[in-house]
Motif scaffolding. Structure first.
Motif, PDB file in Angstrom:
ATOM      1  N   GLY A 210       0.815  -1.212   0.000  1.00  0.00           N
ATOM      2  CA  GLY A 210       0.000   0.000   0.000  1.00  0.00           C
ATOM      3  C   GLY A 210       0.848   1.262   0.000  1.00  0.00           C
ATOM      4  O   GLY A 210       1.947   1.287   0.570  1.00  0.00           O
ATOM      5  N   VAL A 211       0.323   2.304  -0.621  1.00  0.00           N
ATOM      6  CA  VAL A 211       1.046   3.568  -0.757  1.00  0.00           C
ATOM      7  C   VAL A 211       1.345   4.189   0.601  1.00  0.00           C
ATOM      8  O   VAL A 211       2.399   4.813   0.804  1.00  0.00           O
ATOM      9  N   GLU A 212       0.454   4.003   1.566  1.00  0.00           N
ATOM     10  CA  GLU A 212       0.632   4.636   2.877  1.00  0.00           C
ATOM     11  C   GLU A 212       1.866   4.124   3.615  1.00  0.00           C
ATOM     12  O   GLU A 212       2.363   4.785   4.542  1.00  0.00           O
ATOM     13  N   LYS A 213       2.372   2.941   3.221  1.00  0.00           N
ATOM     14  CA  LYS A 213       3.568   2.388   3.873  1.00  0.00           C
ATOM     15  C   LYS A 213       4.860   2.939   3.284  1.00  0.00           C
ATOM     16  O   LYS A 213       5.950   2.585   3.712  1.00  0.00           O
ATOM     17  N   GLY A 214       4.747   3.839   2.327  1.00  0.00           N
ATOM     18  CA  GLY A 214       5.927   4.453   1.738  1.00  0.00           C
ATOM     19  C   GLY A 214       6.665   3.504   0.817  1.00  0.00           C
ATOM     20  O   GLY A 214       6.221   2.388   0.545  1.00  0.00           O
ATOM     21  N   GLY A 215       7.793   3.954   0.321  1.00  0.00           N
ATOM     22  CA  GLY A 215       8.579   3.155  -0.601  1.00  0.00           C
ATOM     23  C   GLY A 215       9.592   4.028  -1.317  1.00  0.00           C
ATOM     24  O   GLY A 215       9.805   5.185  -0.944  1.00  0.00           O
ATOM     25  N   GLY A 216      10.200   3.500  -2.366  1.00  0.00           N
ATOM     26  CA  GLY A 216      11.226   4.260  -3.067  1.00  0.00           C
ATOM     27  C   GLY A 216      12.404   4.582  -2.168  1.00  0.00           C
ATOM     28  O   GLY A 216      12.983   5.665  -2.232  1.00  0.00           O
ATOM     29  N   ILE A 217      12.775   3.609  -1.325  1.00  0.00           N
ATOM     30  CA  ILE A 217      13.875   3.809  -0.371  1.00  0.00           C
ATOM     31  C   ILE A 217      15.133   3.175  -0.951  1.00  0.00           C
ATOM     32  O   ILE A 217      15.161   1.975  -1.225  1.00  0.00           O
ATOM     33  N   TRP A 218      16.140   3.996  -1.130  1.00  0.00           N
ATOM     34  CA  TRP A 218      17.349   3.581  -1.831  1.00  0.00           C
ATOM     35  C   TRP A 218      18.595   3.851  -1.009  1.00  0.00           C
ATOM     36  O   TRP A 218      18.609   4.705  -0.118  1.00  0.00           O
TER      37      TRP A 218
END
Length: 263
Positions: A210-218
């Protein structure tokens, strides 16, 4: 397994039974004593002798298997999440749960031991760390994640990881494209497999949880201060990681503030 302190009673014999019976009885007594000392009671703890410094009971008899040494600064709970076939590990030691500063160390497994091969100063989320990362909370997620994909606005400097080059897709992720301090953030990135689909470009915006859990972590190039949630290291660090990490060694990252890493 413990040594029994209860020795069996030696069989009695008559004075008139002869020397041969006395020798046989004594021999039987010795055999029983030896068995008691060697076997003890399975599944129980030692009554005395304590525990040796390496976690093995300090008792005689056959030695137990020695547990493989753990990763420095990483406790049992976190350590259990590292797959058995992982032989390359990036550990990000955050200074404090509310700090954006830390140290990243590359470990490689040699035999059963983890050996550090390189380290760099690092930055993480500008508000620190969290065990419940949410979109835009400006904290990096604490946890153990795989490292499977890489890419950047520049072509690969040489890596065994799948690498997606795109001089526009990553640049679109920059919050302020006119800020010179962030102009090279995404020259090279390694995707941290938090809430993303493995085997896709780092800039893929699929969010399985889900979008609410964030992402795009590099993992990407450092710009001197905290991030939205990514982890940054100097350019030399990113290039070393890209040149070293090998999918055949199932590389992982263990990251968080030092206190929670020790859990």
């Amino acid at each position: 397994m413990r040594n029994s302190t209860d020795t069996p009673s030696c069989p009695r014999y008559s004075r008139h039974g002869g020397a041969r019976h006395a020798i046989s009885a004594a021999a039987l007594c010795c055999v029983l004593l030896a068995l008691a000392a060697a076997c003890g009671d399975p599944g129980t703890t030692p009554r005395s002798g304590g525990v040796a410094g390496n976690g093995n009971p300090a008792v005689s008899g056959s030695p137990r298997p020695v547990t493989a040494p753990g990763v420095p600064g990483v406790g049992e709970r976190m350590g259990r999440q590292i797959p058995d076939d992982t032989r390359q590990l990036v550990v990000v030691y955050g200074d404090d749960r509310d700090s954006a500063e830390g140290t990243a160390v590359l470990y490689e497994k040699q035999g059963v031991q983890w050996k550090p091969s390189a380290s760099w100063p690092s930055h993480n989320g500008r508000r620190g760390w969290t065990t419940d990362h949410r979109l835009d909370d400006e904290r990096s997620p604490v946890g153990v994640f795989s490292l499977t994909d890489a890419g950047g606005t520049l072509r690969s400097p040489g890596t065994k990881l799948p690498y997606w080059y795109d001089d526009h897709a990553y640049a679109a992720s920059v919050v302020d494209p006119d800020d010179e301090a962030h102009a090279h953030d995404f020259d090279h990135v390694i995707a941290i497999d938090y809430n993303r689909l493995k085997g896709t470009p780092p800039y893929d915006w699929s969010r399985p949880e889900g979008v609410e859990k964030g992402g795009g972590i590099w993992l990407h190039l450092d710009h001197g201060d905290g991030t939205s949630a990514c982890v940054t290291v100097p350019e030399a660090g990113i290039k070393t990681l890209l040149g070293t990490l090998d999918p055949a060694d199932h590389p992982m990252v263990v990251m968080g503030d030092r206190d929670r890493l020790r859990d």
